[in-house]
Scaffold this active site. Sequence first.
Site, PDB file in Angstrom:
ATOM      1  N   SER A 166       0.870  -1.153   0.157  1.00  0.00           N
ATOM      2  CA  SER A 166      -0.112  -0.015   0.042  1.00  0.00           C
ATOM      3  C   SER A 166       0.940   1.112   0.027  1.00  0.00           C
ATOM      4  O   SER A 166       2.004   1.167   0.444  1.00  0.00           O
ATOM      5  CB  SER A 166      -0.751   0.178   1.391  1.00  0.00           C
ATOM      6  OG  SER A 166      -1.495   1.327   1.313  1.00  0.00           O
ATOM      7  N   TYR A 179      -2.024  -1.037  10.380  1.00  0.00           N
ATOM      8  CA  TYR A 179      -1.961  -1.521   8.670  1.00  0.00           C
ATOM      9  C   TYR A 179      -0.702  -0.982   8.284  1.00  0.00           C
ATOM     10  O   TYR A 179      -0.111  -1.461   7.458  1.00  0.00           O
ATOM     11  CB  TYR A 179      -3.169  -0.812   8.446  1.00  0.00           C
ATOM     12  CG  TYR A 179      -3.365  -0.822   6.655  1.00  0.00           C
ATOM     13  CD1 TYR A 179      -4.052  -1.771   6.375  1.00  0.00           C
ATOM     14  CD2 TYR A 179      -2.957  -0.026   5.744  1.00  0.00           C
ATOM     15  CE1 TYR A 179      -4.225  -2.051   4.847  1.00  0.00           C
ATOM     16  CE2 TYR A 179      -2.939  -0.063   4.617  1.00  0.00           C
ATOM     17  CZ  TYR A 179      -3.979  -1.074   3.986  1.00  0.00           C
ATOM     18  OH  TYR A 179      -4.157  -1.166   2.749  1.00  0.00           O
TER      19      TYR A 179
HETATM   20  P1  NAD Z   1     -11.288  -6.131   0.149  1.00  0.00           P
HETATM   21  O1  NAD Z   1     -11.806  -6.123   1.505  1.00  0.00           O
HETATM   22  O2  NAD Z   1     -12.137  -5.847  -0.885  1.00  0.00           O
HETATM   23  O3  NAD Z   1     -10.756  -7.489  -0.140  1.00  0.00           O
HETATM   24  C1  NAD Z   1      -9.857  -8.117   0.926  1.00  0.00           C
HETATM   25  C2  NAD Z   1      -9.812  -9.598   0.669  1.00  0.00           C
HETATM   26  O4  NAD Z   1      -9.143 -10.292   1.749  1.00  0.00           O
HETATM   27  C3  NAD Z   1     -11.242 -10.209   0.645  1.00  0.00           C
HETATM   28  O5  NAD Z   1     -11.126 -11.429  -0.336  1.00  0.00           O
HETATM   29  C4  NAD Z   1     -11.257 -10.836   2.150  1.00  0.00           C
HETATM   30  O6  NAD Z   1     -12.110 -11.997   2.233  1.00  0.00           O
HETATM   31  C5  NAD Z   1      -9.963 -11.200   2.372  1.00  0.00           C
HETATM   32  N1  NAD Z   1      -9.664 -11.583   3.436  1.00  0.00           N
HETATM   33  C6  NAD Z   1      -9.596 -10.987   4.615  1.00  0.00           C
HETATM   34  N2  NAD Z   1      -9.275 -11.384   5.831  1.00  0.00           N
HETATM   35  C7  NAD Z   1      -8.763 -12.543   5.367  1.00  0.00           C
HETATM   36  C8  NAD Z   1      -8.488 -13.835   6.400  1.00  0.00           C
HETATM   37  N3  NAD Z   1      -8.001 -13.606   7.436  1.00  0.00           N
HETATM   38  N4  NAD Z   1      -7.917 -14.931   5.549  1.00  0.00           N
HETATM   39  C9  NAD Z   1      -8.164 -14.938   4.123  1.00  0.00           C
HETATM   40  N5  NAD Z   1      -8.674 -14.023   3.315  1.00  0.00           N
HETATM   41  C10 NAD Z   1      -8.814 -12.770   4.089  1.00  0.00           C
HETATM   42  O7  NAD Z   1     -10.064  -5.073   0.187  1.00  0.00           O
HETATM   43  P2  NAD Z   1      -9.144  -4.841  -1.074  1.00  0.00           P
HETATM   44  O8  NAD Z   1      -9.250  -3.236  -1.277  1.00  0.00           O
HETATM   45  O9  NAD Z   1      -9.393  -5.400  -2.349  1.00  0.00           O
HETATM   46  O10 NAD Z   1      -7.930  -4.966  -0.745  1.00  0.00           O
HETATM   47  C11 NAD Z   1      -6.871  -5.927  -1.181  1.00  0.00           C
HETATM   48  C12 NAD Z   1      -5.376  -5.674  -0.772  1.00  0.00           C
HETATM   49  O11 NAD Z   1      -4.980  -4.423  -1.387  1.00  0.00           O
HETATM   50  C13 NAD Z   1      -5.078  -5.409   0.732  1.00  0.00           C
HETATM   51  O12 NAD Z   1      -4.017  -6.041   1.065  1.00  0.00           O
HETATM   52  C14 NAD Z   1      -5.115  -3.888   0.947  1.00  0.00           C
HETATM   53  O13 NAD Z   1      -4.176  -3.520   1.851  1.00  0.00           O
HETATM   54  C15 NAD Z   1      -4.650  -3.488  -0.387  1.00  0.00           C
HETATM   55  N6  NAD Z   1      -4.732  -1.896  -0.603  1.00  0.00           N
HETATM   56  C16 NAD Z   1      -5.895  -1.521  -0.961  1.00  0.00           C
HETATM   57  C17 NAD Z   1      -6.247  -0.249  -1.146  1.00  0.00           C
HETATM   58  C18 NAD Z   1      -7.569   0.282  -1.469  1.00  0.00           C
HETATM   59  O14 NAD Z   1      -7.709   1.575  -1.682  1.00  0.00           O
HETATM   60  N7  NAD Z   1      -8.627  -0.660  -1.856  1.00  0.00           N
HETATM   61  C19 NAD Z   1      -5.098   0.636  -1.203  1.00  0.00           C
HETATM   62  C20 NAD Z   1      -3.738   0.053  -0.957  1.00  0.00           C
HETATM   63  C21 NAD Z   1      -3.669  -1.336  -0.596  1.00  0.00           C
END
Ligand code: NAD
Length: 284
Positions: A166, A179
Amino acid sequence: MVRDRVFSAHAFHGSRSLSTSSAGPLDGKVAIITGSTSGLGKGIAGHLARQGCSITLNGFGNSEDIERVVQEISDFGGAKAMYHNADLSCVDEIEDLVEKTASTFGSVDILVNNAGIQHVSPIDAFPRATWDKVIAVNLSAVFHTSRLAIPLMRKNGWGRIINISSVHGLVGSVNKSAYVAAKHGVTGLTKVTALETAEEDITCNCICPGWVYTPLVAAQVQAIADSKNISIGDATKELLSEKQPTKRFVEISDIAAMVEFMCGENAGGVTGSIYTMDGGWTAV
Ligand code: NAD
Protein backbone atom coordinates in the site's frame (compact mmCIF):
# COMPACT_ATOMS: atom_id res chain seq x y z
CA MET A 1 -6.44 -31.05 11.85
CA VAL A 2 -7.53 -28.73 9.09
CA ARG A 3 -11.11 -29.35 8.02
CA ASP A 4 -11.93 -29.69 4.36
CA ARG A 5 -11.36 -26.22 3.04
CA VAL A 6 -11.30 -26.74 -0.68
CA PHE A 7 -14.29 -26.09 -2.88
CA SER A 8 -13.29 -28.11 -5.86
CA ALA A 9 -14.68 -31.04 -7.75
CA HIS A 10 -17.96 -31.61 -6.00
CA ALA A 11 -18.78 -28.38 -4.24
CA PHE A 12 -18.14 -26.35 -7.36
CA HIS A 13 -18.59 -29.06 -9.94
CA GLY A 14 -14.89 -29.33 -10.43
CA SER A 15 -12.01 -27.09 -11.18
CA ARG A 16 -13.24 -25.99 -14.54
CA SER A 17 -11.51 -26.00 -17.85
CA LEU A 18 -13.08 -24.40 -20.90
CA SER A 19 -12.17 -25.92 -24.20
CA THR A 20 -13.25 -22.83 -26.19
CA SER A 21 -10.41 -20.56 -25.20
CA SER A 22 -7.05 -19.92 -26.86
CA ALA A 23 -3.64 -20.03 -25.19
CA GLY A 24 -2.57 -16.95 -23.26
CA PRO A 25 0.91 -15.74 -22.26
CA LEU A 26 0.60 -17.38 -18.83
CA ASP A 27 -0.82 -20.61 -20.19
CA GLY A 28 0.01 -23.53 -17.89
CA LYS A 29 1.04 -21.33 -14.97
CA VAL A 30 -0.59 -21.75 -11.57
CA ALA A 31 -1.32 -18.79 -9.33
CA ILE A 32 -2.43 -18.47 -5.73
CA ILE A 33 -4.12 -15.13 -5.13
CA THR A 34 -4.96 -14.51 -1.49
CA GLY A 35 -8.04 -12.46 -0.67
CA SER A 36 -9.47 -12.94 -4.14
CA THR A 37 -13.18 -13.19 -3.32
CA SER A 38 -13.45 -9.39 -3.41
CA GLY A 39 -11.95 -6.13 -4.63
CA LEU A 40 -8.43 -6.05 -5.98
CA GLY A 41 -7.75 -9.77 -5.57
CA LYS A 42 -10.84 -10.71 -7.55
CA GLY A 43 -9.80 -8.31 -10.33
CA ILE A 44 -6.26 -9.69 -10.40
CA ALA A 45 -7.58 -13.27 -10.50
CA GLY A 46 -9.80 -12.52 -13.49
CA HIS A 47 -6.98 -10.77 -15.30
CA LEU A 48 -4.49 -13.63 -14.79
CA ALA A 49 -7.12 -16.19 -15.77
CA ARG A 50 -7.56 -14.31 -19.06
CA GLN A 51 -3.82 -14.86 -19.65
CA GLY A 52 -4.33 -18.62 -19.26
CA CYS A 53 -3.31 -19.00 -15.63
CA SER A 54 -4.96 -21.57 -13.37
CA ILE A 55 -6.06 -19.90 -10.18
CA THR A 56 -6.54 -20.78 -6.54
CA LEU A 57 -8.97 -18.27 -5.12
CA ASN A 58 -9.02 -17.55 -1.41
CA GLY A 59 -10.90 -15.26 0.93
CA PHE A 60 -14.16 -15.00 2.78
CA GLY A 61 -17.75 -14.56 1.62
CA ASN A 62 -20.92 -16.57 1.31
CA SER A 63 -20.70 -19.73 -0.73
CA GLU A 64 -23.10 -18.60 -3.50
CA ASP A 65 -21.06 -15.45 -4.11
CA ILE A 66 -17.82 -17.41 -4.06
CA GLU A 67 -19.19 -20.02 -6.43
CA ARG A 68 -20.15 -17.18 -8.78
CA VAL A 69 -16.59 -15.81 -8.62
CA VAL A 70 -15.13 -19.27 -9.35
CA GLN A 71 -17.50 -19.59 -12.32
CA GLU A 72 -16.62 -16.10 -13.62
CA ILE A 73 -12.90 -16.80 -13.35
CA SER A 74 -13.31 -20.16 -15.10
CA ASP A 75 -15.26 -18.49 -17.88
CA PHE A 76 -12.40 -16.10 -18.66
CA GLY A 77 -9.99 -18.59 -20.11
CA GLY A 78 -8.80 -22.10 -20.62
CA ALA A 79 -7.52 -22.08 -17.08
CA LYS A 80 -8.88 -23.97 -14.11
CA ALA A 81 -10.07 -22.36 -10.92
CA MET A 82 -10.42 -23.70 -7.42
CA TYR A 83 -11.29 -22.08 -4.13
CA HIS A 84 -9.64 -22.60 -0.75
CA ASN A 85 -11.09 -20.97 2.35
CA ALA A 86 -7.89 -20.68 4.40
CA ASP A 87 -8.03 -18.06 7.12
CA LEU A 88 -4.67 -16.39 6.63
CA SER A 89 -4.31 -15.67 10.32
CA CYS A 90 -3.87 -19.46 10.84
CA VAL A 91 -0.55 -20.92 9.76
CA ASP A 92 -1.93 -24.49 9.42
CA GLU A 93 -4.56 -23.24 7.01
CA ILE A 94 -1.96 -21.37 4.94
CA GLU A 95 0.04 -24.59 4.73
CA ASP A 96 -3.06 -26.43 3.53
CA LEU A 97 -3.76 -23.70 0.93
CA VAL A 98 -0.32 -24.05 -0.66
CA GLU A 99 -0.28 -27.85 -0.37
CA LYS A 100 -3.76 -28.29 -1.93
CA THR A 101 -2.89 -25.93 -4.78
CA ALA A 102 0.27 -27.90 -5.56
CA SER A 103 -1.47 -31.28 -5.32
CA THR A 104 -4.43 -30.14 -7.45
CA PHE A 105 -2.62 -28.17 -10.16
CA GLY A 106 0.88 -29.66 -9.95
CA SER A 107 2.80 -26.51 -8.99
CA VAL A 108 2.72 -22.99 -7.65
CA ASP A 109 4.29 -20.57 -10.12
CA ILE A 110 2.78 -17.23 -9.16
CA LEU A 111 1.91 -16.01 -5.68
CA VAL A 112 -0.04 -12.79 -5.26
CA ASN A 113 -0.17 -11.83 -1.60
CA ASN A 114 -3.19 -9.58 -1.70
CA ALA A 115 -5.42 -10.26 1.33
CA GLY A 116 -5.57 -7.40 3.76
CA ILE A 117 -7.69 -5.95 6.54
CA GLN A 118 -7.88 -2.50 8.09
CA HIS A 119 -8.71 -1.14 11.52
CA VAL A 120 -8.81 2.55 12.32
CA SER A 121 -8.13 3.66 15.88
CA PRO A 122 -5.59 5.75 17.81
CA ILE A 123 -2.68 3.71 19.22
CA ASP A 124 -3.70 4.11 22.84
CA ALA A 125 -7.16 2.74 22.09
CA PHE A 126 -6.11 0.10 19.53
CA PRO A 127 -7.44 -3.32 20.66
CA ARG A 128 -4.57 -5.77 21.28
CA ALA A 129 -6.29 -8.65 19.52
CA THR A 130 -6.99 -6.47 16.48
CA TRP A 131 -3.33 -5.45 16.28
CA ASP A 132 -2.37 -9.16 16.28
CA LYS A 133 -4.96 -9.97 13.60
CA VAL A 134 -3.91 -7.16 11.25
CA ILE A 135 -0.23 -8.12 11.58
CA ALA A 136 -1.09 -11.82 11.04
CA VAL A 137 -3.18 -11.31 7.88
CA ASN A 138 -1.36 -8.35 6.33
CA LEU A 139 2.24 -9.30 7.13
CA SER A 140 2.87 -12.74 8.68
CA ALA A 141 0.74 -14.49 6.04
CA VAL A 142 2.99 -13.01 3.33
CA PHE A 143 5.99 -14.59 5.06
CA HIS A 144 4.25 -17.96 5.38
CA THR A 145 2.93 -18.19 1.82
CA SER A 146 6.34 -17.10 0.49
CA ARG A 147 8.34 -19.59 2.60
CA LEU A 148 6.04 -22.39 1.38
CA ALA A 149 5.85 -21.36 -2.28
CA ILE A 150 9.55 -20.60 -2.89
CA PRO A 151 10.67 -24.29 -2.70
CA LEU A 152 7.93 -25.21 -5.23
CA MET A 153 9.06 -22.39 -7.52
CA ARG A 154 12.67 -23.56 -7.16
CA LYS A 155 11.60 -27.05 -8.23
CA ASN A 156 10.18 -25.55 -11.46
CA GLY A 157 13.04 -23.08 -11.91
CA TRP A 158 10.58 -20.18 -12.24
CA GLY A 159 8.46 -18.11 -9.94
CA ARG A 160 6.85 -14.71 -9.48
CA ILE A 161 5.81 -13.26 -6.12
CA ILE A 162 3.81 -10.06 -6.10
CA ASN A 163 3.01 -8.47 -2.77
CA ILE A 164 0.16 -6.00 -2.63
CA SER A 165 1.39 -3.54 -0.06
CA SER A 166 0.00 0.00 0.00
CA VAL A 167 1.01 3.59 -0.12
CA HIS A 168 0.95 2.95 3.62
CA GLY A 169 3.99 0.74 3.08
CA LEU A 170 5.85 3.98 2.39
CA VAL A 171 4.16 6.72 4.42
CA GLY A 172 2.03 6.88 7.54
CA SER A 173 -1.49 8.08 8.32
CA VAL A 174 -3.00 8.71 11.73
CA ASN A 175 -5.04 5.95 13.40
CA LYS A 176 -3.72 3.18 11.10
CA SER A 177 -0.82 1.93 13.25
CA ALA A 178 -1.20 -1.81 12.62
CA TYR A 179 -1.96 -1.43 8.92
CA VAL A 180 0.93 0.97 8.31
CA ALA A 181 3.35 -1.17 10.35
CA ALA A 182 2.28 -4.32 8.48
CA LYS A 183 2.49 -2.69 5.05
CA HIS A 184 5.96 -1.24 5.79
CA GLY A 185 6.86 -4.80 6.78
CA VAL A 186 5.57 -6.14 3.46
CA THR A 187 7.68 -3.61 1.58
CA GLY A 188 10.78 -4.72 3.50
CA LEU A 189 9.97 -8.42 3.17
CA THR A 190 9.67 -7.94 -0.60
CA LYS A 191 13.26 -6.70 -0.75
CA VAL A 192 14.60 -9.59 1.35
CA THR A 193 12.67 -12.16 -0.71
CA ALA A 194 14.05 -10.61 -3.90
CA LEU A 195 17.63 -10.75 -2.59
CA GLU A 196 17.33 -14.37 -1.44
CA THR A 197 16.05 -15.48 -4.87
CA ALA A 198 18.06 -13.03 -6.98
CA GLU A 199 20.23 -15.58 -8.76
CA GLU A 200 17.26 -17.75 -9.73
CA ASP A 201 14.44 -17.09 -12.20
CA ILE A 202 12.25 -16.07 -9.28
CA THR A 203 11.29 -12.45 -8.72
CA CYS A 204 9.54 -10.67 -5.91
CA ASN A 205 8.02 -7.23 -6.33
CA CYS A 206 5.60 -5.06 -4.51
CA ILE A 207 2.75 -2.77 -5.57
CA CYS A 208 1.79 0.18 -3.36
CA PRO A 209 -1.66 1.41 -4.38
CA GLY A 210 -3.29 4.62 -3.23
CA TRP A 211 -7.09 4.68 -2.95
CA VAL A 212 -8.80 2.03 -5.07
CA TYR A 213 -12.58 1.72 -4.84
CA THR A 214 -13.23 -1.66 -3.20
CA PRO A 215 -15.33 -2.85 -0.23
CA LEU A 216 -12.38 -2.04 2.08
CA VAL A 217 -12.47 1.62 0.99
CA ALA A 218 -16.26 1.78 0.73
CA ALA A 219 -16.33 1.10 4.48
CA GLN A 220 -13.99 4.04 5.10
CA VAL A 221 -16.10 6.32 2.89
CA GLN A 222 -19.19 5.25 4.81
CA ALA A 223 -17.43 6.00 8.12
CA ILE A 224 -16.62 9.55 6.95
CA ALA A 225 -20.20 10.05 5.74
CA ASP A 226 -21.58 8.82 9.07
CA SER A 227 -19.21 10.79 11.29
CA LYS A 228 -19.70 14.06 9.40
CA ASN A 229 -23.33 13.51 8.43
CA ILE A 230 -22.57 14.11 4.74
CA SER A 231 -23.50 12.23 1.57
CA ILE A 232 -21.45 9.31 0.21
CA GLY A 233 -20.52 11.51 -2.78
CA ASP A 234 -19.18 14.28 -0.54
CA ALA A 235 -17.41 11.76 1.69
CA THR A 236 -15.75 10.23 -1.39
CA LYS A 237 -14.55 13.68 -2.54
CA GLU A 238 -13.19 14.38 0.93
CA LEU A 239 -11.36 11.05 1.10
CA LEU A 240 -9.74 11.54 -2.31
CA SER A 241 -8.85 15.20 -2.00
CA GLU A 242 -7.13 14.75 1.35
CA LYS A 243 -4.36 12.50 0.00
CA GLN A 244 -4.64 11.64 -3.69
CA PRO A 245 -3.70 14.54 -6.01
CA THR A 246 -5.49 13.04 -9.04
CA LYS A 247 -8.70 13.06 -6.97
CA ARG A 248 -9.61 9.85 -8.80
CA PHE A 249 -9.52 6.26 -7.61
CA VAL A 250 -6.78 4.04 -9.03
CA GLU A 251 -8.45 1.39 -11.23
CA ILE A 252 -8.40 -2.28 -10.21
CA SER A 253 -7.72 -3.15 -13.86
CA ASP A 254 -4.56 -0.98 -13.84
CA ILE A 255 -3.22 -2.83 -10.82
CA ALA A 256 -4.09 -6.17 -12.42
CA ALA A 257 -2.21 -5.11 -15.57
CA MET A 258 0.86 -4.29 -13.42
CA VAL A 259 0.67 -7.77 -11.89
CA GLU A 260 0.53 -9.21 -15.40
CA PHE A 261 3.62 -7.18 -16.38
CA MET A 262 5.49 -8.48 -13.32
CA CYS A 263 4.64 -12.05 -14.36
CA GLY A 264 5.51 -11.47 -17.99
CA GLU A 265 8.59 -12.07 -20.14
CA ASN A 266 9.76 -8.47 -20.01
CA ALA A 267 10.00 -8.35 -16.23
CA GLY A 268 12.62 -11.08 -15.68
CA GLY A 269 15.12 -8.46 -14.46
CA VAL A 270 12.63 -6.64 -12.27
CA THR A 271 12.93 -7.77 -8.68
CA GLY A 272 12.88 -6.08 -5.30
CA SER A 273 10.97 -3.18 -6.86
CA ILE A 274 8.37 -1.13 -5.09
CA TYR A 275 5.83 0.26 -7.58
CA THR A 276 3.61 3.07 -6.39
CA MET A 277 0.24 3.32 -8.14
CA ASP A 278 -1.12 6.06 -5.96
CA GLY A 279 -2.47 8.95 -8.02
CA GLY A 280 0.48 11.06 -6.88
CA TRP A 281 -0.09 10.49 -3.12
CA THR A 282 3.65 10.01 -2.36
CA ALA A 283 4.80 12.67 -4.85
CA VAL A 284 3.79 15.45 -2.46
P1 NAD B 1 -11.31 -6.13 0.14
O1 NAD B 1 -11.80 -5.94 1.53
O2 NAD B 1 -12.22 -5.86 -1.00
O3 NAD B 1 -10.72 -7.59 -0.06
C1 NAD B 1 -9.93 -8.20 0.93
C2 NAD B 1 -9.88 -9.69 0.66
O4 NAD B 1 -9.10 -10.29 1.71
C3 NAD B 1 -11.27 -10.36 0.69
O5 NAD B 1 -11.30 -11.38 -0.28
C4 NAD B 1 -11.31 -10.96 2.08
O6 NAD B 1 -12.20 -12.05 2.19
C5 NAD B 1 -9.86 -11.38 2.24
N1 NAD B 1 -9.49 -11.61 3.64
C6 NAD B 1 -9.64 -10.78 4.70
N2 NAD B 1 -9.20 -11.38 5.82
C7 NAD B 1 -8.79 -12.62 5.46
C8 NAD B 1 -8.25 -13.72 6.16
N3 NAD B 1 -8.05 -13.71 7.48
N4 NAD B 1 -7.95 -14.83 5.46
C9 NAD B 1 -8.17 -14.90 4.13
N5 NAD B 1 -8.66 -13.88 3.41
C10 NAD B 1 -8.98 -12.76 4.07
O7 NAD B 1 -9.99 -5.21 0.08
P2 NAD B 1 -9.18 -4.60 -1.15
O8 NAD B 1 -9.35 -3.14 -1.11
O9 NAD B 1 -9.42 -5.34 -2.42
O10 NAD B 1 -7.69 -4.88 -0.64
C11 NAD B 1 -6.84 -5.85 -1.22
C12 NAD B 1 -5.40 -5.51 -0.83
O11 NAD B 1 -5.05 -4.24 -1.37
C13 NAD B 1 -5.19 -5.40 0.69
O12 NAD B 1 -3.95 -5.96 1.05
C14 NAD B 1 -5.18 -3.91 0.93
O13 NAD B 1 -4.44 -3.56 2.07
C15 NAD B 1 -4.50 -3.43 -0.35
N6 NAD B 1 -4.74 -2.03 -0.67
C16 NAD B 1 -6.02 -1.60 -0.96
C17 NAD B 1 -6.21 -0.26 -1.23
C18 NAD B 1 -7.55 0.29 -1.57
O14 NAD B 1 -7.66 1.53 -1.69
N7 NAD B 1 -8.57 -0.52 -1.76
C19 NAD B 1 -5.12 0.63 -1.21
C20 NAD B 1 -3.88 0.14 -0.89
C21 NAD B 1 -3.68 -1.20 -0.63
